[in-house]
Design a protein around this motif. Structure first.
Motif, PDB file in Angstrom:
ATOM      1  N   SER A 135     -68.479  -2.469  90.190  1.00 24.20           N
ATOM      2  CA  SER A 135     -69.704  -1.683  90.067  1.00 24.20           C
ATOM      3  C   SER A 135     -70.092  -1.549  88.607  1.00 24.20           C
ATOM      4  O   SER A 135     -69.227  -1.549  87.730  1.00 24.20           O
ATOM      5  CB  SER A 135     -69.513  -0.282  90.654  1.00 24.20           C
ATOM      6  OG  SER A 135     -69.282  -0.343  92.033  1.00 24.20           O
ATOM      7  N   THR A 136     -71.380  -1.422  88.391  1.00 21.76           N
ATOM      8  CA  THR A 136     -71.879  -1.114  87.056  1.00 21.76           C
ATOM      9  C   THR A 136     -72.794   0.095  87.166  1.00 21.76           C
ATOM     10  O   THR A 136     -73.596   0.182  88.092  1.00 21.76           O
ATOM     11  CB  THR A 136     -72.681  -2.297  86.468  1.00 21.76           C
ATOM     12  OG1 THR A 136     -71.837  -3.450  86.426  1.00 21.76           O
ATOM     13  CG2 THR A 136     -73.161  -1.976  85.062  1.00 21.76           C
TER      14      THR A 136
ATOM     15  N   PHE B  98     -68.692  -0.400  83.489  1.00 18.19           N
ATOM     16  CA  PHE B  98     -68.363  -1.456  84.444  1.00 18.19           C
ATOM     17  C   PHE B  98     -66.994  -1.113  85.018  1.00 18.19           C
ATOM     18  O   PHE B  98     -66.053  -0.831  84.271  1.00 18.19           O
ATOM     19  CB  PHE B  98     -68.327  -2.815  83.748  1.00 18.19           C
ATOM     20  CG  PHE B  98     -67.830  -3.944  84.619  1.00 18.19           C
ATOM     21  CD1 PHE B  98     -68.650  -4.517  85.569  1.00 18.19           C
ATOM     22  CD2 PHE B  98     -66.536  -4.428  84.472  1.00 18.19           C
ATOM     23  CE1 PHE B  98     -68.192  -5.557  86.374  1.00 18.19           C
ATOM     24  CE2 PHE B  98     -66.070  -5.472  85.258  1.00 18.19           C
ATOM     25  CZ  PHE B  98     -66.904  -6.037  86.215  1.00 18.19           C
TER      26      PHE B  98
ATOM     27  N   GLU C 210     -71.576  -5.045  92.080  1.00 20.74           N
ATOM     28  CA  GLU C 210     -71.320  -6.387  91.579  1.00 20.74           C
ATOM     29  C   GLU C 210     -70.436  -7.150  92.570  1.00 20.74           C
ATOM     30  O   GLU C 210     -69.986  -6.600  93.572  1.00 20.74           O
ATOM     31  CB  GLU C 210     -70.621  -6.316  90.211  1.00 20.74           C
ATOM     32  CG  GLU C 210     -71.282  -5.371  89.218  1.00 20.74           C
ATOM     33  CD  GLU C 210     -72.609  -5.894  88.678  1.00 20.74           C
ATOM     34  OE1 GLU C 210     -73.094  -6.940  89.149  1.00 20.74           O
ATOM     35  OE2 GLU C 210     -73.175  -5.237  87.790  1.00 20.74           O
TER      36      GLU C 210
ATOM     37  N   GLU D   7     -77.260   2.389  89.407  1.00 21.07           N
ATOM     38  CA  GLU D   7     -75.977   1.873  89.892  1.00 21.07           C
ATOM     39  C   GLU D   7     -76.172   0.495  90.489  1.00 21.07           C
ATOM     40  O   GLU D   7     -77.139   0.246  91.200  1.00 21.07           O
ATOM     41  CB  GLU D   7     -75.400   2.831  90.936  1.00 21.07           C
ATOM     42  CG  GLU D   7     -75.130   4.207  90.357  1.00 21.07           C
ATOM     43  CD  GLU D   7     -74.916   5.242  91.436  1.00 21.07           C
ATOM     44  OE1 GLU D   7     -75.453   5.057  92.543  1.00 21.07           O
ATOM     45  OE2 GLU D   7     -74.228   6.228  91.166  1.00 21.07           O
TER      46      GLU D   7
ATOM     47  N   ARG E 152     -67.789  -9.285  83.803  1.00 25.04           N
ATOM     48  CA  ARG E 152     -68.749  -8.203  83.604  1.00 25.04           C
ATOM     49  C   ARG E 152     -70.149  -8.725  83.291  1.00 25.04           C
ATOM     50  O   ARG E 152     -70.314  -9.708  82.585  1.00 25.04           O
ATOM     51  CB  ARG E 152     -68.262  -7.332  82.443  1.00 25.04           C
ATOM     52  CG  ARG E 152     -69.170  -6.188  82.108  1.00 25.04           C
ATOM     53  CD  ARG E 152     -68.624  -5.392  80.947  1.00 25.04           C
ATOM     54  NE  ARG E 152     -68.657  -6.124  79.688  1.00 25.04           N
ATOM     55  CZ  ARG E 152     -68.340  -5.596  78.517  1.00 25.04           C
ATOM     56  NH1 ARG E 152     -67.912  -4.350  78.458  1.00 25.04           N
ATOM     57  NH2 ARG E 152     -68.391  -6.302  77.415  1.00 25.04           N
TER      58      ARG E 152
ATOM     59  N   ASP F 261     -64.625 -11.052  80.453  1.00 26.05           N
ATOM     60  CA  ASP F 261     -65.641 -10.014  80.248  1.00 26.05           C
ATOM     61  C   ASP F 261     -66.239 -10.009  78.852  1.00 26.05           C
ATOM     62  O   ASP F 261     -67.245  -9.332  78.608  1.00 26.05           O
ATOM     63  CB  ASP F 261     -65.045  -8.636  80.556  1.00 26.05           C
ATOM     64  CG  ASP F 261     -64.739  -8.484  82.041  1.00 26.05           C
ATOM     65  OD1 ASP F 261     -65.179  -9.352  82.807  1.00 26.05           O
ATOM     66  OD2 ASP F 261     -64.066  -7.509  82.415  1.00 26.05           O
TER      67      ASP F 261
ATOM     68  N   GLN G  64     -73.209   1.780  79.358  1.00 28.33           N
ATOM     69  CA  GLN G  64     -72.937   1.364  80.723  1.00 28.33           C
ATOM     70  C   GLN G  64     -71.439   1.452  81.000  1.00 28.33           C
ATOM     71  O   GLN G  64     -70.601   1.388  80.097  1.00 28.33           O
ATOM     72  CB  GLN G  64     -73.437  -0.048  81.011  1.00 28.33           C
ATOM     73  CG  GLN G  64     -72.537  -1.176  80.532  1.00 28.33           C
ATOM     74  CD  GLN G  64     -72.851  -2.497  81.247  1.00 28.33           C
ATOM     75  OE1 GLN G  64     -74.001  -2.871  81.416  1.00 28.33           O
ATOM     76  NE2 GLN G  64     -71.795  -3.209  81.657  1.00 28.33           N
TER      77      GLN G  64
ATOM     78  N   ARG H 105     -75.639  -4.935  81.788  1.00 26.43           N
ATOM     79  CA  ARG H 105     -76.941  -4.556  82.324  1.00 26.43           C
ATOM     80  C   ARG H 105     -77.652  -3.542  81.433  1.00 26.43           C
ATOM     81  O   ARG H 105     -78.786  -3.162  81.704  1.00 26.43           O
ATOM     82  CB  ARG H 105     -76.778  -3.981  83.731  1.00 26.43           C
ATOM     83  CG  ARG H 105     -76.196  -4.984  84.717  1.00 26.43           C
ATOM     84  CD  ARG H 105     -76.152  -4.403  86.116  1.00 26.43           C
ATOM     85  NE  ARG H 105     -75.609  -5.350  87.070  1.00 26.43           N
ATOM     86  CZ  ARG H 105     -76.312  -6.321  87.646  1.00 26.43           C
ATOM     87  NH1 ARG H 105     -77.586  -6.458  87.358  1.00 26.43           N
ATOM     88  NH2 ARG H 105     -75.746  -7.136  88.510  1.00 26.43           N
TER      89      ARG H 105
ATOM     90  N   THR I  30     -75.442   2.219  84.718  1.00 22.77           N
ATOM     91  CA  THR I  30     -76.097   2.309  83.411  1.00 22.77           C
ATOM     92  C   THR I  30     -76.715   3.685  83.240  1.00 22.77           C
ATOM     93  O   THR I  30     -77.243   4.275  84.177  1.00 22.77           O
ATOM     94  CB  THR I  30     -77.200   1.240  83.254  1.00 22.77           C
ATOM     95  OG1 THR I  30     -78.193   1.427  84.265  1.00 22.77           O
ATOM     96  CG2 THR I  30     -76.621  -0.158  83.359  1.00 22.77           C
TER      97      THR I  30
END
Lengths: 285, 187
Positions: B86-87, B102, B81, B78, A265, B119, B100, A268, B89
């Protein structure tokens, strides 16, 4: 008064005609700008992470009908290249199921499973990331009677962790079409696995799909699989004369050059900002 | 001549920046917003059939099949990754709020120690509790990040995906409220 010796411009002006100075200067400027443009385009326009293409390296079909109850079966498999991923695609029938698969002695992971409505027909996709190279034994363990059509596939150019994503499935007692939509990306490959109670039922792929196997196994166990190049969302469409079915599909994720794929991860949240607690109050700036 | 040269350099920098950010555009295809239309929200159902609370917006992911409500002052970004992850926020910098999500494909029934280690580089997992998010059992705990400081984490697995929700520890109540609006949606 300008000293013609100390003043560069005056000196040049004194040596060359005005027209020549302008011409040479413009040429130099043009060369300089051209170089900057090229450097800029190369630096900025080329993606920072070149991606390796997912390639189906080798495939092998095996089918049999086990009616002696719990049992194991195995076969030898030799990839052409050095695989980054092995997938085993199971289309099976009868009351039993395949409870485990090993590749080169390593346990494979079940990615997606779907049964028809009975359940009797079963579609499964198993995987092993970063498998051992060279000839290996695939061994399946069955917990009961199983008629199976199994495709073993070696892939190259895949991610070595997180090599599959977005599995989808559908199944039922009387369907004649199935259209699971898989989230994918350009450079990835989407593969599906279908089982029908079909006895040789004709199967029609959707657009852009390529048939990879179509085997009519024992006990009317039709096993079928196809691939399609990745995109934002790929619908793996199969159609046939209505019967019992189970259908699974998954995205095969391409590798990032250099091998740095699943680095875990990335946080962000508030990236680029400062975080402080001032007088008990959270401040972000 | 100097001014012409300077202008050309500026143009090149802007062009370069455009290409750079274009190639680093991390927006995730397939994820769609369902912004709230306040003129309709109190009397008509939204297209998603979820009634959006006043002052909130709905975030709905068709790809990952979930929906949640978040404060309307937050900006959503968006990111795609590696490995298909995907992340997303949700941030309100001025209001000092955010969290966020993940999301990564995950075929295990429980989060492995290897995944935790990957992680959570700090290795910190404090006050671990079991939680349920719309039927999906997961874990809530506190952790620590080198840049964010103390964090609140809510992780759960659903339909072959691992969801990791993170916020700053002082914002844990906000995260709890938002998680309370979480629904998995069938397509």
């Amino acid at each position: 008064m300008i000293n013609p010796v100390r003043s560069k411009k005056s000196k040049i002006s004194a040596d060359l005609p005005e027209a020549s100075w302008t011409s040479n200067g413009m040429k130099k400027l043009f060369k300089f700008i051209s170089s900057l443009v090229i450097i800029t385009l190369v630096f900025f326009a080329v993606p920072k992470e070149a991606l390796a293409a997912v390639t189906l390296d080798t495939k092998l079909n095996t089918n049999a009908d086990n009616t002696v109850g719990p049992a194991t079966a195995n076969w030898s498999f030799t990839p052409t290249g050095i695989p980054t991923l092995i997938t085993v695609h199971v289309s099976s029938a009868r009351g039993g199921d395949i409870s485990g698969i090993t590749y080169g002695g390593q346990s494979m992971t079940l990615v997606i499973a779907k049964d028809d409505g009975v359940p009797n027909r079963k579609a499964r996709i198993w995987k092993l990331e970063s498998p051992p190279s060279g000839t290996q034994t695939v061994e399946i363990t069955m917990d009961g009677n199983v008629a199976y059509v199994i495709e073993t596939i070696a892939w190259t150019g895949t991610a070595t962790t997180g090599a599959t994503s977005g599995p989808q499935s559908s199944g039922g007692n009387a369907g004649n079409t199935s259209t699971p939509a898989v989230t994918s990306a350009t450079g990835d490959v989407v593969i599906d696995t279908l089982v029908l109670d079909g006895c040789g039922t004709a199967i029609t792929d959707g657009a852009n799909q390529t048939e990879q196997w179509d085997v009519d196994g024992a006990n009317c166990t039709d096993g079928y699989g196809s691939t399609e190049p990745g995109g934002a969302s790929i619908t793996m469409s199969e159609s046939w004369a209505a019967t019992f079915f189970a259908h699974v599909a998954v995205n095969i994720v391409q590798a990032v050059a250099g091998g740095a794929v699943d680095i875990g991860r990335t946080l962000r949240l508030f990236a680029g900002f400062h975080i402080k607690i001032f007088n008990g109050k959270l401040k972000i700036y | 001549m100097k001014s012409v040269f300077a202008s050309v350099i500026i143009v090149i920098i802007f062009a370069g920046s455009y290409f750079y950010f274009k190639n680093n555009d991390s927006s995730q295809n397939g994820i769609e917003f369902a912004p709230l239309d306040f003129s309709k929200s109190e009397s008509e159902p939204t297209p998603s059939a979820r009634e959006v609370p006043k002052g909130a917006r709905e975030y709905r992911s068709e790809s990952y099949e979930f929906s949640l409500f978040y404060p309307e002052a937050m900006t959503v970004k968006e990111f795609k990754e590696s490995s298909g992850a995907s992340t997303v926020t949700f941030e309100n910098i001025k209001g000092a709020q955010g969290f966020q999500i993940f999301i990564t494909a995950y075929s295990e029934a429980q989060v492995s120690e290897a995944r935790f280690a990957k992680d959570l580089p700090s290795g910190v997992r404090l006050d671990l509790n079991t939680i349920v998010v719309d039927g999906a059992t997961g874990a809530a705990f506190y952790s620590r990040d080198a840049l964010l400081g103390e964090t609140r984490e809510i992780w759960f697995i659903h339909d072959n995906y691992l969801f990791e929700l993170t916020t700053l520890k002082p914002l844990e109540n906000l995260l709890s409220e938002i998680v309370g609006t979480w629904e998995f949606v069938e397509q």
